[in-house]
Design an enzyme around this catalytic site. Structure first.
Site, PDB file in Angstrom:
ATOM      1  N   ARG A  90       0.796  -1.149  -0.123  1.00 43.93           N
ATOM      2  CA  ARG A  90      -0.151  -0.050   0.033  1.00 43.93           C
ATOM      3  C   ARG A  90       0.789   1.186   0.118  1.00 43.93           C
ATOM      4  NH1 ARG A  90      -5.490   0.294   3.240  1.00 43.93           N
ATOM      5  NH2 ARG A  90      -5.581   1.948   1.817  1.00 43.93           N
ATOM      6  N   ARG A 139      -0.952  -2.284  12.436  1.00 48.48           N
ATOM      7  CA  ARG A 139      -0.267  -1.524  11.379  1.00 48.48           C
ATOM      8  C   ARG A 139       0.177  -0.214  11.677  1.00 48.48           C
ATOM      9  NH1 ARG A 139      -3.313  -2.416   6.420  1.00 48.48           N
ATOM     10  NH2 ARG A 139      -3.702  -4.707   6.408  1.00 48.48           N
ATOM     11  N   HIS A 168      -7.460  -2.746  12.123  1.00 51.00           N
ATOM     12  CA  HIS A 168      -7.447  -1.145  12.215  1.00 51.00           C
ATOM     13  C   HIS A 168      -8.634  -0.886  13.258  1.00 51.00           C
ATOM     14  CE1 HIS A 168      -6.040  -0.388   7.652  1.00 51.00           C
ATOM     15  NE2 HIS A 168      -4.823  -0.092   8.496  1.00 51.00           N
ATOM     16  N   CYS A 264     -14.085   2.513   6.114  1.00 54.70           N
ATOM     17  CA  CYS A 264     -12.730   2.407   5.404  1.00 54.70           C
ATOM     18  C   CYS A 264     -12.855   3.046   4.021  1.00 54.70           C
ATOM     19  CB  CYS A 264     -12.651   0.753   5.012  1.00 54.70           C
ATOM     20  SG  CYS A 264     -12.307   0.001   6.603  1.00 54.70           S
ATOM     21  N   ASN A 524       2.487 -34.221  56.778  1.00 49.60           N
ATOM     22  CA  ASN A 524       2.164 -35.245  57.872  1.00 49.60           C
ATOM     23  C   ASN A 524       1.850 -36.570  57.386  1.00 49.60           C
ATOM     24  OD1 ASN A 524       1.036 -35.594  60.947  1.00 49.60           O
ATOM     25  ND2 ASN A 524      -0.801 -36.255  60.026  1.00 49.60           N
ATOM     26  N   ALA A 525       1.301 -36.652  56.177  1.00 52.81           N
ATOM     27  CA  ALA A 525       0.903 -38.039  55.535  1.00 52.81           C
ATOM     28  C   ALA A 525       2.237 -38.914  55.354  1.00 52.81           C
ATOM     29  CB  ALA A 525       0.038 -37.741  54.410  1.00 52.81           C
ATOM     30  N   ASP A 603      -4.367 -35.893  59.946  1.00 48.72           N
ATOM     31  CA  ASP A 603      -4.937 -36.466  61.016  1.00 48.72           C
ATOM     32  C   ASP A 603      -4.044 -36.422  62.025  1.00 48.72           C
ATOM     33  OD1 ASP A 603      -5.970 -39.063  58.782  1.00 48.72           O
ATOM     34  OD2 ASP A 603      -7.205 -37.867  59.747  1.00 48.72           O
ATOM     35  N   MET A 636       1.952 -31.749  44.888  1.00 51.64           N
ATOM     36  CA  MET A 636       1.767 -30.584  44.272  1.00 51.64           C
ATOM     37  C   MET A 636       2.017 -29.531  45.431  1.00 51.64           C
ATOM     38  SD  MET A 636      -1.255 -29.226  41.959  1.00 51.64           S
ATOM     39  CE  MET A 636      -2.635 -29.645  43.503  1.00 51.64           C
ATOM     40  N   HIS A 638       3.519 -29.262  48.417  1.00 53.97           N
ATOM     41  CA  HIS A 638       4.709 -28.912  48.878  1.00 53.97           C
ATOM     42  C   HIS A 638       5.785 -28.651  47.874  1.00 53.97           C
ATOM     43  CE1 HIS A 638       3.648 -30.048  52.959  1.00 53.97           C
ATOM     44  NE2 HIS A 638       2.901 -31.119  52.632  1.00 53.97           N
ATOM     45  N   VAL A 680       5.457 -42.285  40.347  1.00 53.46           N
ATOM     46  CA  VAL A 680       6.578 -41.858  41.292  1.00 53.46           C
ATOM     47  C   VAL A 680       7.173 -43.370  41.704  1.00 53.46           C
ATOM     48  CG1 VAL A 680       5.237 -41.627  43.431  1.00 53.46           C
ATOM     49  CG2 VAL A 680       7.338 -40.378  43.074  1.00 53.46           C
TER      50      VAL A 680
HETATM   51  N1  LIG Z   1      -3.724 -38.741  56.896  1.00 51.66           N
HETATM   52  C1  LIG Z   1      -3.102 -37.201  56.790  1.00 51.66           C
HETATM   53  O1  LIG Z   1      -2.773 -36.815  57.539  1.00 51.66           O
HETATM   54  C2  LIG Z   1      -3.129 -36.765  55.445  1.00 51.66           C
HETATM   55  C3  LIG Z   1      -3.441 -37.733  54.361  1.00 51.66           C
HETATM   56  C4  LIG Z   1      -3.327 -37.149  53.045  1.00 51.66           C
HETATM   57  C5  LIG Z   1      -2.627 -35.798  52.828  1.00 51.66           C
HETATM   58  N2  LIG Z   1      -2.336 -35.071  53.989  1.00 51.66           N
HETATM   59  C6  LIG Z   1      -1.577 -33.804  53.913  1.00 51.66           C
HETATM   60  O2  LIG Z   1      -2.095 -33.046  52.740  1.00 51.66           O
HETATM   61  C7  LIG Z   1      -1.134 -32.087  52.111  1.00 51.66           C
HETATM   62  C8  LIG Z   1      -1.389 -32.602  50.498  1.00 51.66           C
HETATM   63  O3  LIG Z   1      -0.968 -33.931  50.359  1.00 51.66           O
HETATM   64  P1  LIG Z   1      -0.434 -34.134  49.060  1.00 51.66           P
HETATM   65  O4  LIG Z   1       1.082 -33.640  48.672  1.00 51.66           O
HETATM   66  O5  LIG Z   1      -0.157 -35.680  48.811  1.00 51.66           O
HETATM   67  O6  LIG Z   1      -1.475 -33.798  47.935  1.00 51.66           O
HETATM   68  P2  LIG Z   1      -1.261 -32.963  46.536  1.00 51.66           P
HETATM   69  O7  LIG Z   1      -2.702 -33.116  45.982  1.00 51.66           O
HETATM   70  O8  LIG Z   1      -0.723 -31.552  46.958  1.00 51.66           O
HETATM   71  O9  LIG Z   1      -0.066 -33.727  45.793  1.00 51.66           O
HETATM   72  C9  LIG Z   1      -0.248 -35.016  45.340  1.00 51.66           C
HETATM   73  C10 LIG Z   1       0.273 -35.068  43.943  1.00 51.66           C
HETATM   74  O10 LIG Z   1       0.528 -36.498  43.646  1.00 51.66           O
HETATM   75  C11 LIG Z   1       0.165 -36.858  42.304  1.00 51.66           C
HETATM   76  N3  LIG Z   1       0.149 -38.242  42.088  1.00 51.66           N
HETATM   77  C12 LIG Z   1      -0.850 -38.873  42.246  1.00 51.66           C
HETATM   78  N4  LIG Z   1      -0.621 -40.455  41.841  1.00 51.66           N
HETATM   79  C13 LIG Z   1       0.632 -40.436  41.561  1.00 51.66           C
HETATM   80  C14 LIG Z   1       1.514 -41.484  41.191  1.00 51.66           C
HETATM   81  N5  LIG Z   1       0.944 -42.629  41.137  1.00 51.66           N
HETATM   82  N6  LIG Z   1       2.766 -40.919  40.454  1.00 51.66           N
HETATM   83  C15 LIG Z   1       3.047 -39.728  40.752  1.00 51.66           C
HETATM   84  N7  LIG Z   1       2.358 -38.608  41.111  1.00 51.66           N
HETATM   85  C16 LIG Z   1       1.081 -39.136  41.717  1.00 51.66           C
HETATM   86  C17 LIG Z   1      -0.819 -35.805  41.917  1.00 51.66           C
HETATM   87  O11 LIG Z   1      -0.991 -35.756  40.693  1.00 51.66           O
HETATM   88  C18 LIG Z   1      -0.752 -34.729  42.660  1.00 51.66           C
HETATM   89  O12 LIG Z   1       0.010 -33.718  42.030  1.00 51.66           O
HETATM   90  C19 LIG Z   1       0.169 -32.858  52.777  1.00 51.66           C
HETATM   91  O13 LIG Z   1       0.482 -31.880  53.766  1.00 51.66           O
HETATM   92  C20 LIG Z   1      -0.296 -34.150  53.408  1.00 51.66           C
HETATM   93  O14 LIG Z   1       0.651 -34.233  54.536  1.00 51.66           O
HETATM   94  C21 LIG Z   1      -2.571 -35.647  55.087  1.00 51.66           C
HETATM   95  N1  LIG Z   2      -9.716   1.786   7.601  1.00 52.26           N
HETATM   96  C1  LIG Z   2      -9.908   0.583   7.115  1.00 52.26           C
HETATM   97  N2  LIG Z   2     -10.180  -0.421   7.980  1.00 52.26           N
HETATM   98  N3  LIG Z   2      -9.091   0.209   5.732  1.00 52.26           N
HETATM   99  C2  LIG Z   2      -9.331  -1.105   5.384  1.00 52.26           C
HETATM  100  C3  LIG Z   2      -7.970  -1.529   4.325  1.00 52.26           C
HETATM  101  C4  LIG Z   2      -8.218  -2.880   3.763  1.00 52.26           C
HETATM  102  C5  LIG Z   2      -7.050  -3.103   3.134  1.00 52.26           C
HETATM  103  N4  LIG Z   2      -7.178  -4.330   2.223  1.00 52.26           N
HETATM  104  C6  LIG Z   2      -5.774  -3.288   4.159  1.00 52.26           C
HETATM  105  O1  LIG Z   2      -5.436  -4.418   4.509  1.00 52.26           O
HETATM  106  O2  LIG Z   2      -5.156  -2.326   4.365  1.00 52.26           O
END
Ligand SMILES: NC(=O)c1ccc[n+]([C@@H]2O[C@H](COP(=O)([O-])OP(=O)(O)OC[C@H]3O[C@@H](n4cnc5c(N)ncnc54)[C@H](O)[C@@H]3O)[C@@H](O)[C@H]2O)c1
Ligand SMILES: NC(=[NH2+])NCCC[C@H](N)C(=O)O
Length: 701
Positions: A90, A139, A168, A264, A524-525, A603, A636, A638, A680
């Site tokens: 243009r 433009r 535009h 335009c 804890n778990a 727990d 996840m 921690h 894991v």
């Molecule tokens: N009894 C209890 O006191 C208890 C029980 C469970 C959790 N908690 C607490 O809860 C909090 C979060 O627990 P978290 O970290 O386990 O949960 P979280 O959800 O943060 O993480 C668990 C992760 O494990 C992954 N996962 C699941 N199965 C899998 C596998 N086979 N292989 C690989 N990854 C896998 C998931 O995708 C997830 O990302 C912690 O602080 C934990 O101590 C406490």
């Molecule tokens: N003021 C406007 N929107 N003009 C349209 C222009 C169209 C032209 N084909 C361009 O792409 O430049």
């Protein structure tokens, strides 16, 4: 007819779709009917002659888009800013429009050759003459807006366009008489929509839906109370009528094939200058220098994307490409933004990119006192994982205790000025905090010339890939663990109870026993279920050998918690012979420190579990400090907590069955992090096997 209104049009004698320079033209090359285009143009011409004086400019061969006179330039009073077309296709129109303007008595202002601006297609006067709305992003360049403000002596409100269909401003935005505005908000970025809403009261905003926008309803010619457009839905027609407008529809399908419609095809050449309206130009600019493997490591792409995504505009100047394989490149990039706030936001992200040095005249870091303990001053700089330096009294000093999501606290000490990252709650009133972005830089070693992610055998090439062979990552992790252990380094593992549920306890125990682990972080778990398995052979009540639930198994973990509580701590239960093997046993027996952070779902909890969250974070941070590598195993919660407190430079491996979790944890923008999507338990089993195979100690590299 409004005698004072003149409109410039150009007959479509040479109009066609000869090339593609906007999405509407795709698939339409030479598919426009010249006859239909002439007919449609004549109808529009006739309608407009009933409401204004229509002047014509002679069409020229070879410039088929000249019919779109909106792009000829921007008129205000007797002045016109001539367009500088972005696309070469243009640019041939410019001399013809320039001649018409000069022949008709206008003072013609011309922008620098490399600064595109496409006239009234991208700049529309408020119908009350109060300011100029100016679009940028596809433009026209944001840097053209200060020129408009200066030459036309009017306030310019810069609006970033974000949808290539609405390339535009006049395709998605139409200021109307009596302060009304017809527009399509999704065509603009968030900040621009806020600007519009701040200037146009809700009752004056006529928002257009997707269908009407796709029919170019916003590309309307407004003269007085008449609005002429290609096509409009009944609903929009009703709303315009209720606002006092007379809607006239006229088909312009042949011109839509080129991405244009009624507005335009026209240029209003009588735009009255309003008294007491003067230039206000809020566009701010600066020049930064990028340094590093700008092309191979993709730094320049990421930097320029950050500028545009942040609402800014850039011009790359003085690009010096590194000549040797490992030499770095430099580029000076001129950046503009519609406001100071947006510029600061852009610069903060560029600083995080680490390849940026801001102009030396940016001065020292700005410091503000902490007026209330635990509360940072407004606009405090948010820290990143990258090593950071701040400039104080002209000297660059390194910030200590680097971590993300903190503030930089600065204080005078007998040894001089000390700067360190602090989380907000730890800020103290005798300290000062860095605010804004000046006087800050991140220090990142230039990434190797190899592209990230292509180094299958380059350990920790960032990126997550469930396709990547798990064994490959295991080999690399094993190799690194052996190297770290042999040099007396530090490896910390954060792990969730899933490690136990998947049979990983024996493997993690082995790693601890064999000296590969110098710290364990969890909740804890993991401790509960590890010791449940150790004491009762179950995990969550499931027999770990037979894989079946046992009667009363659901109480097992509570019985274990109760037993440990009776002994007072895990260590005392180990010493008492209650816990005789497993992860926690190996930690106690091998003096590997561990921190169990409490959570809402615990727990018990175990006596060792730190239920004071702030204290838990502090203890986590103490154990993370100085790590060479961190393994994040199926937790996840921690893992995110640990990632937030870990600076770049620490190798991180995230193992999780959920790709989204691995991506989140690996996507730190640092090449040291990687992720693998797998079970894991399998990962730990393979890792132990691989380590066991690395029998000969590595010669120190
Ligand atoms: N009894 C209890 O006191 C208890 C029980 C469970 C959790 N908690 C607490 O809860 C909090 C979060 O627990 P978290 O970290 O386990 O949960 P979280 O959800 O943060 O993480 C668990 C992760 O494990 C992954 N996962 C699941 N199965 C899998 C596998 N086979 N292989 C690989 N990854 C896998 C998931 O995708 C997830 O990302 C912690 O602080 C934990 O101590 C406490
Ligand atoms: N003021 C406007 N929107 N003009 C349209 C222009 C169209 C032209 N084909 C361009 O792409 O430049």
């Amino acid at each position: 007819m409004t005698a004072s209104t003149h409109i410039l049009m150009c007959p479509p004698h040479h109009y066609d779709v000869d090339y593609v320079i906007n999405p509407w033209m795709e698939g339409n090359i030479h598919r426009s009917s010249r006859d239909r285009a002439e007919t449609q143009w004549e109808r529009l011409h006739k309608i407009l002659k009933d409401h204004a004086v229509v002047d014509l400019v002679e069409p020229q061969k070879g410039v088929p888009d000249m019919v779109f006179t909106a792009n000829a330039g921007l008129v205000l009073g007797d002045n016109v800013v001539l367009s500088r077309f972005y696309h070469p296709e243009r640019q041939g129109e410019e001399p013809h429009f320039k001649k018409w303007f000069e022949d008709n008595g206008f003072t013609v202002y011309e922008l620098p050759k490399d600064l595109p601006f496409e006239g009234a297609g991208d700049a529309l006067l408020d119908r009350e003459g109060r300011w100029l709305w100016a679009g940028y992003g596809f433009r026209s360049e944001l840097d053209s807006h200060p020129y408009l403000a200066k030459w036309l002596d009017i306030e310019v409100i810069s609006l970033q366009l974000v949808d290539s269909r609405f390339y535009h401003l006049d395709t998605c935005f139409c200021p109307l008489s009596n302060g009304y505005l017809l527009y399509y908000p999704p065509a603009f970025d968030f900040y621009s929509n806020r600007l519009i809403e701040m200037r146009v009261p809700p009752e004056k905003r006529i928002v257009v839906n997707d269908d009407d926008a796709g029919n170019f309803a916003c590309n309307a010619v407004n003269v007085g109370d008449v609005v002429v457009m290609n096509q409009v839905s009944d609903d929009l027609s009703r709303r315009l009528t209720e606002a006092g407008f007379q809607v006239i529809q006229t088909p312009l399908s042949e011109f839509l094939k080129a991405g244009g419609a009624a507005k335009c095809l026209t240029l209003r050449t009588t735009e009255p200058v309003m008294p007491n309206v003067h230039a206000v130009d809020s566009v701010v600019s600066t020049t930064i220098t990028l340094k590093g493997h700008l092309l191979d490591a993709g730094i320049i792409n990421r930097a320029l994307d950050l500028v545009v995504e942040g609402g800014g505009s850039f011009q790359v100047r003085n690009f010096n490409l590194g000549e040797q394989r490992q030499s770095t490149s430099t580029a000076d990039v001129h950046i503009s933004a519609p406001s100071n706030d947006m510029m600061e936001e852009i610069l903060a992200q560029l600083i995080e990119l680490g390849a940026v040095s801001l102009p030396d005249d940016q001065g020292d870091a700005q410091l503000e006192p902490v007026s209330q303990a635990g509360v940072a001053p407004d606009d405090f700089y948010v820290t990143t994982i990258y090593p950071t330096e701040i400039r104080i009294n002209g000297e660059w000093i390194r910030v200590g205790k680097q971590r993300m999501d903190g503030a930089i606290a600065v204080k005078e000490t007998p040894d001089g000025i000390v700067a360190e990252c602090k989380i907000l709650r730890d800020l103290e009133t005798h300290e000062k905090v860095v605010v804004g972005v000046s006087g800050i830089r991140t220090v990142r070693k230039p990434e190797s010339r190899e592209k990230r992610g292509t180094q299958e055998f380059g350990f920790m090439s960032a990126g997550v890939s469930s396709e990547r062979r798990v064994e490959l990552v295991v080999e690399q992790v094993a190799w690194e663990l052996r190297r770290i252990r042999d040099r007396g380094g530090k490896v910390v593992i954060t792990a969730g109870p899933v490690v136990i549920h998947t049979g990983g306890a024996e493997h993690l125990s082995w790693l601890i026993r064999e000296g590969y682990v110098q710290g364990l972080l969890g909740g804890n778990a993991i401790a509960v279920h590890d010791m449940e398995q150790s004491c009762l052979g179950t995990s969550l009540g499931v027999d770990m050998k037979r894989g079946v639930a046992v009667r009363g198994g659901h109480r097992h973990h509570l019985n274990v918690i109760n037993t440990i509580r009776r002994h007072g701590s895990i260590a005392q239960a180990v010493e008492a012979g209650v816990v005789t093997h497993g992860v926690m046993y190996e930690c106690v027996k091998n003096d590997v420190p561990f921190v169990l952070a409490g959570s809402i779902r615990d727990d018990g909890p175990l006596p060792d579990t730190e239920m004071d969250l702030i204290r838990a974070q502090e203890r986590y941070a103490e154990l993370v400090r100085g790590s060479d590598m961190i393994l994040m195993l199926s937790t996840m919660l921690h893992s995110i907590g640990v990632g937030n407190m870990t600076p770049s430079g620490v190798k991180m491996v995230c193992v999780d069955i959920n790709p989204a979790v691995v991506t989140k944890l690996s996507d730190r923008g640092s090449v040291e992090s990687t992720g693998v999507v797998t079970d894991v338990g399998l990962f730990l089993s393979l890792l132990v096997k691989q380590l066991a195979q690395l029998t000969s100690p590595l010669v120190n590299a």
